[in-house]
Scaffold this motif. Structure first.
Motif, PDB file in Angstrom:
ATOM      1  N   GLU A   1      -4.583  10.750 -50.645  1.00 23.88           N
ATOM      2  CA  GLU A   1      -5.586  10.527 -51.687  1.00 23.88           C
ATOM      3  C   GLU A   1      -6.484   9.341 -51.373  1.00 23.88           C
ATOM      4  OE1 GLU A   1      -4.600  12.213 -55.944  1.00 23.88           O
ATOM      5  OE2 GLU A   1      -3.411  10.431 -55.502  1.00 23.88           O
ATOM      6  N   GLY A   2      -5.935   8.238 -50.923  1.00 20.76           N
ATOM      7  CA  GLY A   2      -6.736   7.063 -50.648  1.00 20.76           C
ATOM      8  C   GLY A   2      -5.871   5.909 -50.187  1.00 20.76           C
ATOM      9  N   VAL A   3      -6.538   4.783 -49.938  1.00 23.87           N
ATOM     10  CA  VAL A   3      -5.861   3.581 -49.462  1.00 23.87           C
ATOM     11  C   VAL A   3      -6.301   2.407 -50.322  1.00 23.87           C
ATOM     12  CG1 VAL A   3      -5.449   2.050 -47.517  1.00 23.87           C
ATOM     13  CG2 VAL A   3      -5.827   4.489 -47.109  1.00 23.87           C
TER      14      VAL A   3
ATOM     15  N   THR B   1      -8.269 -17.498 -42.171  1.00 28.17           N
ATOM     16  CA  THR B   1      -7.054 -16.715 -41.988  1.00 28.17           C
ATOM     17  C   THR B   1      -6.499 -16.302 -43.339  1.00 28.17           C
ATOM     18  OG1 THR B   1      -6.532 -17.864 -39.930  1.00 28.17           O
ATOM     19  CG2 THR B   1      -4.734 -16.695 -41.021  1.00 28.17           C
ATOM     20  N   ALA B   2      -6.372 -14.997 -43.536  1.00 28.39           N
ATOM     21  CA  ALA B   2      -5.834 -14.487 -44.791  1.00 28.39           C
ATOM     22  C   ALA B   2      -4.315 -14.583 -44.766  1.00 28.39           C
ATOM     23  CB  ALA B   2      -6.270 -13.037 -44.999  1.00 28.39           C
ATOM     24  N   ALA B   3      -3.759 -15.074 -45.855  1.00 23.12           N
ATOM     25  CA  ALA B   3      -2.303 -15.232 -45.923  1.00 23.12           C
ATOM     26  C   ALA B   3      -1.604 -13.879 -45.921  1.00 23.12           C
ATOM     27  CB  ALA B   3      -1.927 -16.029 -47.163  1.00 23.12           C
ATOM     28  N   LYS B   4      -2.206 -12.897 -46.595  1.00 22.22           N
ATOM     29  CA  LYS B   4      -1.603 -11.567 -46.606  1.00 22.22           C
ATOM     30  C   LYS B   4      -2.697 -10.503 -46.769  1.00 22.22           C
ATOM     31  CE  LYS B   4      -0.537 -11.821 -51.571  1.00 22.22           C
ATOM     32  NZ  LYS B   4       0.500 -11.643 -52.598  1.00 22.22           N
ATOM     33  N   VAL B   5      -2.512  -9.431 -46.035  1.00 30.97           N
ATOM     34  CA  VAL B   5      -3.404  -8.268 -46.106  1.00 30.97           C
ATOM     35  C   VAL B   5      -2.528  -7.046 -46.296  1.00 30.97           C
ATOM     36  CG1 VAL B   5      -5.118  -6.861 -44.897  1.00 30.97           C
ATOM     37  CG2 VAL B   5      -5.141  -9.350 -44.631  1.00 30.97           C
ATOM     38  N   ASN B   6      -2.789  -6.278 -47.339  1.00 32.35           N
ATOM     39  CA  ASN B   6      -1.972  -5.120 -47.672  1.00 32.35           C
ATOM     40  C   ASN B   6      -2.801  -3.845 -47.635  1.00 32.35           C
ATOM     41  OD1 ASN B   6       0.171  -6.862 -48.122  1.00 32.35           O
ATOM     42  ND2 ASN B   6      -0.151  -6.943 -50.339  1.00 32.35           N
ATOM     43  N   PHE B   7      -2.181  -2.771 -47.137  1.00 32.66           N
ATOM     44  CA  PHE B   7      -2.769  -1.442 -47.180  1.00 32.66           C
ATOM     45  C   PHE B   7      -1.752  -0.511 -47.840  1.00 32.66           C
ATOM     46  CE2 PHE B   7      -4.977  -3.455 -43.671  1.00 32.66           C
ATOM     47  CZ  PHE B   7      -6.305  -3.096 -43.895  1.00 32.66           C
ATOM     48  N   HIS B   8      -2.150   0.019 -49.003  1.00 34.89           N
ATOM     49  CA  HIS B   8      -1.263   0.872 -49.783  1.00 34.89           C
ATOM     50  C   HIS B   8      -1.750   2.313 -49.648  1.00 34.89           C
ATOM     51  CE1 HIS B   8       1.710  -0.073 -53.230  1.00 34.89           C
ATOM     52  NE2 HIS B   8       2.093   0.981 -52.563  1.00 34.89           N
ATOM     53  N   PHE B   9      -1.111   3.089 -48.803  1.00 35.84           N
ATOM     54  CA  PHE B   9      -1.486   4.485 -48.597  1.00 35.84           C
ATOM     55  C   PHE B   9      -0.848   5.339 -49.695  1.00 35.84           C
ATOM     56  CE2 PHE B   9      -2.246   2.577 -44.547  1.00 35.84           C
ATOM     57  CZ  PHE B   9      -3.229   3.337 -43.917  1.00 35.84           C
ATOM     58  N   GLU B  10      -1.681   6.134 -50.374  1.00 29.07           N
ATOM     59  CA  GLU B  10      -1.217   6.933 -51.503  1.00 29.07           C
ATOM     60  C   GLU B  10      -1.334   8.422 -51.168  1.00 29.07           C
ATOM     61  OE1 GLU B  10      -3.564   5.691 -54.787  1.00 29.07           O
ATOM     62  OE2 GLU B  10      -2.607   3.717 -54.929  1.00 29.07           O
TER      63      GLU B  10
ATOM     64  N   ASP C   1      -5.641 -11.120 -49.630  1.00 31.98           N
ATOM     65  CA  ASP C   1      -5.267 -12.159 -50.581  1.00 31.98           C
ATOM     66  C   ASP C   1      -5.414 -11.599 -51.991  1.00 31.98           C
ATOM     67  OD1 ASP C   1      -4.503 -13.901 -48.602  1.00 31.98           O
ATOM     68  OD2 ASP C   1      -6.464 -14.859 -48.456  1.00 31.98           O
ATOM     69  N   ASP C   2      -6.344 -12.108 -52.802  1.00 34.38           N
ATOM     70  CA  ASP C   2      -6.485 -11.629 -54.182  1.00 34.38           C
ATOM     71  C   ASP C   2      -7.642 -10.651 -54.358  1.00 34.38           C
ATOM     72  OD1 ASP C   2      -4.344 -13.211 -54.960  1.00 34.38           O
ATOM     73  OD2 ASP C   2      -5.633 -14.948 -55.314  1.00 34.38           O
ATOM     74  N   LYS C   3      -8.370 -10.340 -53.303  1.00 33.61           N
ATOM     75  CA  LYS C   3      -9.516  -9.432 -53.387  1.00 33.61           C
ATOM     76  C   LYS C   3      -9.064  -8.011 -53.089  1.00 33.61           C
ATOM     77  CE  LYS C   3     -14.144  -8.634 -51.555  1.00 33.61           C
ATOM     78  NZ  LYS C   3     -15.178  -9.077 -50.580  1.00 33.61           N
ATOM     79  N   LYS C   4      -9.316  -7.098 -54.051  1.00 39.25           N
ATOM     80  CA  LYS C   4      -8.825  -5.739 -53.915  1.00 39.25           C
ATOM     81  C   LYS C   4      -9.994  -4.766 -53.764  1.00 39.25           C
ATOM     82  CE  LYS C   4      -4.545  -6.414 -56.549  1.00 39.25           C
ATOM     83  NZ  LYS C   4      -3.704  -5.906 -57.663  1.00 39.25           N
ATOM     84  N   THR C   5      -9.787  -3.758 -52.929  1.00 42.30           N
ATOM     85  CA  THR C   5     -10.736  -2.664 -52.759  1.00 42.30           C
ATOM     86  C   THR C   5      -9.945  -1.376 -52.611  1.00 42.30           C
ATOM     87  OG1 THR C   5     -10.792  -3.119 -50.374  1.00 42.30           O
ATOM     88  CG2 THR C   5     -12.593  -4.002 -51.700  1.00 42.30           C
ATOM     89  N   TYR C   6     -10.615  -0.260 -52.949  1.00 40.24           N
ATOM     90  CA  TYR C   6      -9.956   1.038 -52.847  1.00 40.24           C
ATOM     91  C   TYR C   6     -10.813   1.952 -51.986  1.00 40.24           C
ATOM     92  CZ  TYR C   6      -7.311   5.196 -54.103  1.00 40.24           C
ATOM     93  OH  TYR C   6      -6.532   6.321 -54.035  1.00 40.24           O
ATOM     94  N   PHE C   7     -10.210   2.516 -50.942  1.00 40.25           N
ATOM     95  CA  PHE C   7     -10.914   3.368 -50.000  1.00 40.25           C
ATOM     96  C   PHE C   7     -10.510   4.822 -50.219  1.00 40.25           C
ATOM     97  CE2 PHE C   7     -10.749  -0.743 -47.797  1.00 40.25           C
ATOM     98  CZ  PHE C   7     -12.068  -0.886 -47.402  1.00 40.25           C
ATOM     99  N   LYS C   8     -11.535   5.696 -50.190  1.00 40.00           N
ATOM    100  CA  LYS C   8     -11.303   7.138 -50.211  1.00 40.00           C
ATOM    101  C   LYS C   8     -11.691   7.705 -48.859  1.00 40.00           C
ATOM    102  CE  LYS C   8     -10.779   9.409 -53.579  1.00 40.00           C
ATOM    103  NZ  LYS C   8      -9.586  10.027 -54.211  1.00 40.00           N
ATOM    104  N   PRO C   9     -11.018   8.746 -48.382  1.00 42.93           N
ATOM    105  CA  PRO C   9     -11.409   9.344 -47.105  1.00 42.93           C
ATOM    106  C   PRO C   9     -12.853   9.835 -47.151  1.00 42.93           C
ATOM    107  CG  PRO C   9      -9.253  10.140 -47.799  1.00 42.93           C
ATOM    108  CD  PRO C   9      -9.823   9.396 -48.951  1.00 42.93           C
ATOM    109  N   ALA C  10     -13.632   9.511 -46.099  1.00 45.79           N
ATOM    110  CA  ALA C  10     -15.018   9.969 -46.037  1.00 45.79           C
ATOM    111  C   ALA C  10     -15.093  11.485 -45.972  1.00 45.79           C
ATOM    112  CB  ALA C  10     -15.721   9.348 -44.829  1.00 45.79           C
TER     113      ALA C  10
END
Length: 426
Positions: free
Chosen positions: A301-303, A281-290, A308-317
């Motif tokens: 532009e992306g999300v 169970t992740a303590a926190k999950v964040n999605f930052h829409f830009e 938790d402490d692992k970060k990824t950046y998604f771009k629209p396909a």
């Protein structure tokens, strides 16, 4: 006397709650107590009694309630007769108020609140309000039965009379306590499936930003997002396309949203807490829409995602959300896919949103602008139909032209005269 009143309220509530599930509008106002933490009010979604009490009435923290019960009340009464209910309109505008268009069995309050320690007083039509017995230390529920509107041949006059009775009661006892006022009906005055009801549904649907609002609505600063389904993270193995794991981020775990707008950029942070991710169970999950603004248009532009402490950046396909005019929202019921910004990432991770409506660089009010839909007017079926019709029109035109070019004989044999001789040699 109290036992007889409770029994009478119980029997009437059972009659209206068991034999019919009617939905009526509910108006709530309080001149002193401001409500807080109210959720958005849906235009078409029906609100059951438990949700009405827990999420919409309790935020008013009512100690004393003045409940006006009308025998029949519909949304059409409020929208078509504002002058007849002018006192109600003034109270709603000058007080801390709330309007709920579709509440199931709202009159059940008269039976339910006594079990929560309220002292019940029923005021029948024609009974003066001056002599009501209100207990000083207890919570009080005053049920005011308004004059019948169904037996009155004039709906205009019936609503006007109800408004006069409410004004008279509030002027007599409304100032004695800090009352929360509720105005509702026992059943709708416009029956379901009637022409008026169907017209109301069509108008309400046309004004809604989305037909379904089953997901989560998020609003912060100048960005609004309505998720029609949960955000899904898709993990794909590097060796097999069948090794796919999908993890849905349940919107019920969403925390408070935040965001900021500065110049040509806007962002909204959607936060989730205690989210099951696979076996942990992740303590926190964040999605930052830009979002970014260029000229009179905006785009996604992306999300930026963090678990938790692992970060990824998604771009629209694909450039799903781009070129949207300022002041309009983007709406799409189809799935949108986002891919990692990095290359040669193992395992491959994608993000999917199964339907969304969003708007950036807009006022903070909880209302979308006109929808810029992802499905254009000229869809593939429309193009196929148009091209097929044009092809048939072309064939018909050629056929008509060929028929018009046929030359017929201009002379015929006369049986009484000489036959027509056509030379067959030069």
């Amino acid at each position: 006397m109290t036992g007889k009143v409770s029994l009478l309220l119980l029997l009437s509530s059972l009659m209206y709650g068991v034999f019919a599930k009617d939905h009526v509008p509910v108006l709530i106002w309080n001149t002193k107590q401001a409500q807080s933490g109210l959720p958005a009010v849906p235009a078409l979604q029906y609100i059951n009694y438990s949700t009405f009490q827990a999420k919409y009435l309790d935020p008013f923290k009512p100690r004393n309630i003045l409940l006006f019960l009308q025998d029949a009340l519909s949304v059409e009464d409020l929208s078509s007769h504002p002058s007849e209910l002018h006192h109600v309109k003034q109270w709603m505008e000058s007080s801390h108020s709330l309007y709920l268009p579709n509440v199931e069995n709202a009159a059940y309050l008269a039976h339910d609140l006594p079990s929560h320690g309220y002292n019940v007083v029923v005021l029948e039509p024609g009974v003066p309000a001056a002599g009501l017995d209100l207990k000083q230390q207890d919570n009080n529920l005053v049920v005011v039965k308004l004059p019948s509107t169904l037996t009155n041949p004039s709906r205009h006059r019936a609503l006007q009379k109800a408004d006069e009775v409410m004004e008279n009661v509030i002027s007599k006892i409304g100032e004695q306590r800090d009352f929360t006022f509720i105005f509702t009906g026992l059943k709708p005055s416009v029956e379901e499936h009637s022409e008026q009801f169907e017209e109301r549904i069509r108008v309400a649907r046309s004004s809604m930003p989305s037909e379904e609002r089953s997901g989560g609505f998020h609003n912060a600063s100048c960005v609004k997002i309505n998720l029609l389904s949960d955000i899904v993270l898709i993990y794909k193995g590097s060796n097999s396309t069948e090794n796919v794991t999908e993890i849905a981020i349940d919107d019920s775990n969403a925390a408070a949203d935040s965001g900021d707008c500065s110049g040509d950029t806007a962002r909204i942070l959607i936060k989730y807490i205690n989210v099951p991710i696979g076996s942990y169970t992740a303590a926190k999950v964040n999605f930052h829409f830009e979002f970014k603004k260029e000229g009179g248009q905006w785009m996604l532009e992306g999300v930026d995602n963090s678990i938790d402490d692992k970060k990824t950046y998604f771009k629209p396909a694909k450039p799903y959300v781009s070129g949207i005019p300022i002041g309009m929202s983007y709406s799409c019921a189809q799935a949108m896919y986002f891919k990692l910004n990095e290359t040669h990432k193992t395992p491959e991770i994608q993000m999917k949103i199964g339907g969304v409506q969003m708007q950036a660089f807009s006022p903070a009010e909880e209302k979308f602008g006109g929808a810029w839909d992802c499905v254009g007017f000229f869809t593939v079926p429309i193009w196929v139909g148009l091209l097929t019709s044009l092809f048939y029109v072309f064939i018909l035109s050629v056929g008509m032209y060929m028929l018009s070019d046929i030359k017929t004989m201009d002379r015929f044999d006369d049986p009484k005269g000489q036959p027509i001789m056509v030379p067959n040699t030069d």
